[in-house]
Scaffold this motif. Structure first.
Motif, PDB file in Angstrom:
ATOM      1  N   ASP A  96       0.942  -1.349  -0.082  1.00 23.13           N
ATOM      2  CA  ASP A  96       0.124   0.186  -0.043  1.00 23.13           C
ATOM      3  C   ASP A  96       1.069   1.326   0.057  1.00 23.13           C
ATOM      4  OD1 ASP A  96      -1.741   2.006   0.348  1.00 23.13           O
ATOM      5  OD2 ASP A  96      -2.912   1.065   2.021  1.00 23.13           O
ATOM      6  N   ARG A 137       0.146   4.012   0.512  1.00 20.22           N
ATOM      7  CA  ARG A 137      -0.265   5.236   1.630  1.00 20.22           C
ATOM      8  C   ARG A 137       0.766   5.042   2.934  1.00 20.22           C
ATOM      9  NH1 ARG A 137      -4.296   2.820  -0.513  1.00 20.22           N
ATOM     10  NH2 ARG A 137      -6.087   4.034  -1.447  1.00 20.22           N
ATOM     11  N   GLU A 167      -7.165  12.342  -0.007  1.00 23.47           N
ATOM     12  CA  GLU A 167      -7.027  11.603  -1.241  1.00 23.47           C
ATOM     13  C   GLU A 167      -8.208  11.924  -2.263  1.00 23.47           C
ATOM     14  OE1 GLU A 167      -6.487   7.468  -0.105  1.00 23.47           O
ATOM     15  OE2 GLU A 167      -6.811   6.718  -2.196  1.00 23.47           O
ATOM     16  N   THR A 227      -9.031   2.189  -8.099  1.00 23.98           N
ATOM     17  CA  THR A 227      -8.120   2.085  -6.851  1.00 23.98           C
ATOM     18  C   THR A 227      -6.720   1.679  -6.975  1.00 23.98           C
ATOM     19  OG1 THR A 227      -9.411  -0.034  -6.419  1.00 23.98           O
ATOM     20  CG2 THR A 227     -10.254   1.775  -5.461  1.00 23.98           C
ATOM     21  N   SER A 228      -6.305   1.209  -8.137  1.00 26.82           N
ATOM     22  CA  SER A 228      -4.959   0.781  -8.196  1.00 26.82           C
ATOM     23  C   SER A 228      -4.115   2.016  -8.593  1.00 26.82           C
ATOM     24  CB  SER A 228      -4.904  -0.331  -9.665  1.00 26.82           C
ATOM     25  OG  SER A 228      -3.546  -0.741  -9.689  1.00 26.82           O
ATOM     26  N   THR A 265      -3.103   5.655  -6.498  1.00 26.21           N
ATOM     27  CA  THR A 265      -3.915   6.500  -5.468  1.00 26.21           C
ATOM     28  C   THR A 265      -3.270   7.771  -5.757  1.00 26.21           C
ATOM     29  OG1 THR A 265      -3.424   4.706  -3.766  1.00 26.21           O
ATOM     30  CG2 THR A 265      -3.342   6.895  -2.841  1.00 26.21           C
ATOM     31  N   ALA A 290      -0.629   1.577  -6.788  1.00 23.85           N
ATOM     32  CA  ALA A 290      -1.223   0.677  -5.518  1.00 23.85           C
ATOM     33  C   ALA A 290      -1.028  -0.699  -5.561  1.00 23.85           C
ATOM     34  CB  ALA A 290      -2.581   1.349  -4.938  1.00 23.85           C
ATOM     35  N   GLN A 291      -1.677  -1.193  -6.837  1.00 19.68           N
ATOM     36  CA  GLN A 291      -1.879  -2.711  -6.977  1.00 19.68           C
ATOM     37  C   GLN A 291      -0.775  -3.247  -8.211  1.00 19.68           C
ATOM     38  OE1 GLN A 291      -3.340  -4.778  -5.004  1.00 19.68           O
ATOM     39  NE2 GLN A 291      -4.004  -3.287  -3.706  1.00 19.68           N
TER      40      GLN A 291
END
Ligand code: COA
Length: 532
Positions: free
Chosen positions: A296, A298, A312, A319-320, A322, A339-340
């Motif tokens: 993550d 974050r 954010e 969501t992949s 941020t 993110a992913q």
């Protein structure tokens, strides 16, 4: 509440594992940095000192304000090449009399400070940084000029060095040359093209041709001092503006020159900012050794931004990636962080929108890389992944706010471009020791090659040697893996340095401060045609 709540389990086995892998990589990195620091090695260092001369980094240390930081750039230049790590040149950003300057210093202990192809790349990159950020340039000169055996690689492109100096001057960016020793032939144009020059009694040698060359060319008998000594240039030719009695006097005079430049930053420094709430030391334990495991971002953002405070943007969409707003050492930044790993259409559209917003608000952007690239496959091609990726790349390429890139983990394929890779002119780009960058992952690349070879054999009606294929795959994998690593890429000047993750906030803060020497103005229009 915009404070990031960390979920990092700093007591857990995963954290300990990641941290220990990162520390191993940092130890390997330290060993390579030590090579740059050692310059030409003991023999040449001792000889240099025996001549009563200071080393390149000692000159820089005396030039910058006491106890102020020096952000050294590209220390691993030439890594993996036939040339000494560091490329016989030190470059970086330091504060002189309160003015942030781009400082370069030849390392005369490495082949007489001669410039090889990597020295040239490093010097040109330094000029680029000075230009983009309007930083005065101070050149601490002592060089044997072109590295003669590699002259074919540097002679023609090397002209850009002198072109840059005068273009900087034309743009109102001051240039100062302090000549500590040899600065002959083309090298004479470093003081020749600089706004201000300092030369040192019985040390500076600035001439187009030395005594042997003059003898050959015209038959004239001469000596170093009458052709290009400091006294001659100060009293007779007028090339020296300042005459110094020794090295420390020359550095003192250079500091006085900078003090009188009246060089002002476009934006005042922000007030002292709150540090992140979470410990920067914990940045060591976030990135997994195996980059296939996502993490993550974050957790990283929480350890680099002021007060770990992050607003954010579109957290529920794409969501992949941020995205969001924060401050870093008081400077506003928009952050885009993978993110992913994979970038889909929604992420690309979100990025393009976010980049436009940052441009409307004149906010610099920070790209935190951990991407395997844009998603492939029928569903995604049919969903328009190319046009959405193109939209993101269009936004990045035409954005006018300053960009900072940090490669934390993977940075593969067009994802590297969309996240403002080197070719997209980020003002600064740094890599963590955990980073990897290439057209694709080593296994994928080796696999693609194997599939293509198999198909080619089948098309020709030839049998395919599976054993040879396995061997080739392993070989290709190992080669691509080694070419994806930060030291290799840093050696080729594809970043501005490989940094300790714990230093990220400090390094980015120094960069943001340097960046704000020039006005920060986003693009109000001027993007390419967005394919919707
Ligand atoms: N290209 C390649 N190698 C060079 C070099 C150059 N331009 N200048 C120096 N070197 C090498 C030397 O061959 C020597 O190598 P070695 O120790 O393996 O024998 C090493 O660098 C140190 O040089 P040295 O002459 O011993 O050092 P010095 O400090 O006494 O003198 C110079 C340094 C630069 C004054 C002197 O080497 C020199 O005049 N070089 C040629 C300068 C020149 O005409 N350059 C062309 C400009 S375009």
């Amino acid at each position: 509440m915009t404070f990031i709540t960390s979920a990092l389990d700093t007591g857990g086995p995963e954290y300990r594992e990641h941290r220990s892998a990162m520390l191993d990589k940092l130890a390997a990195l330290d060993a390579e940095h030590a090579k740059a620091l050692a310059g030409g090695g003991e023999k040449y260092t001792a000889r240099h000192r025996g001549r009563g001369k200071l080393l390149a980094r000692e000159r820089i240390e005396l030039l910058v304000d006491p106890d102020s930081p020096f952000l050294e750039l590209s220390p691993l230049a030439a890594w993996g090449s036939d040339y000494q790590v560091g490329a016989s040149l030190v470059t970086g950003i330091g504060v002189v009399e309160g003015v942030e300057c781009l400082i370069t210093a030849n390392d005369p202990t490495v082949r007489g400070g001669a410039s090889n192809p990597w020295t040239l790349k490093k010097a040109l990159r330094a000029n680029e940084i000075a230009f983009a950020n309007r930083l005065p340039v101070v050149s601490l000169v002592e060089s044997g000029g072109a590295d003669l055996p590699s002259q074919k690689e540097i002679f023609i492109p090397g002209g850009a060095l002198f072109r840059d100096l005068t273009r900087l001057s034309a743009a109102g960016i001051p240039t100062v040359a302090v000549v500590f020793g040899n600065s002959t032939a083309g090298g004479a144009y470093v003081p020749g093209m600089s706004d201000h020059t300092v030369m040192i009694k019985e040390r500076s040698k600035v001439f187009l041709g030395g005594p042997p060359l003059v003898k050959m060319a015209t038959g004239e008998e001469s000596d170093d001092e009458s052709l290009g000594g400091a006294e001659m240039h100060a009293r007779t030719s007028g090339l020296a503006d300042h005459y110094a009695v020794d090295e420390t006097d020359a550095i003192r005079q250079a500091r006085r020159i900078v003090a009188r430049l009246n060089h002002r930053k476009a934006q005042a420094d922000p007030p002292l900012a709150a540090p992140p709430t979470y410990d920067e030391d914990e940045l060591l334990g976030i990135v997994p050794g195996d980059l296939k495991t996502p993490f993550d971002p974050r957790e990283v953002i929480a350890r680099i931004v002021d007060g770990s405070d992050f607003d954010e943007f579109k957290p529920l969409y794409g969501t992949s990636l941020t995205t969001g707003w924060a401050r870093l050492h008081g400077y506003p930044v928009g952050i885009l962080a993978n993110a992913q790993g994979v970038l889909f259409s929604a992420e690309s559209q979100k990025a393009a929108q976010f980049i436009q917003l940052a441009n409307q608000r004149d906010i610099p952007l920070l790209f935190l890389h951990n991407t395997t690239g844009y998603m492939v496959g029928k569903e995604y091609e049919q969903g328009g992944i190319i046009k959405h990726g193109a939209m993101m790349i269009n936004a990045v390429a035409n954005s006018r706010v300053p960009h900072l890139s940090v490669l934390m983990g993977a940075s593969y394929g067009a994802g590297h471009y969309g996240m403002c890779g080197r070719a997209y002119d980020p003002r600064f780009l740094f890599a963590w020791p955990s980073a990897k960058s290439a057209v694709m992952g080593p296994q994928q690349l080796a696999g693609v090659l194997s599939i293509v070879a198999r198909a080619s054999a089948a098309a020709k009606g030839q049998p395919y040697d599976d054993e040879a294929d396995a061997g080739l795959r392993a070989l290709v994998e190992a080669q691509i893996e080694s070419e994806s690593l930060p030291m290799f890429l840093s050696g080729r000047l594809y970043d501005d340095g490989v940094i300790d993750p714990r230093d990220t906030r400090t390094v980015l803060g120094l960069c943001l401060s340097a960046i704000h020497t020039a006005p920060v103005e986003g693009a109000r229009g001027g993007f390419g045609v967005f394919r919707m």
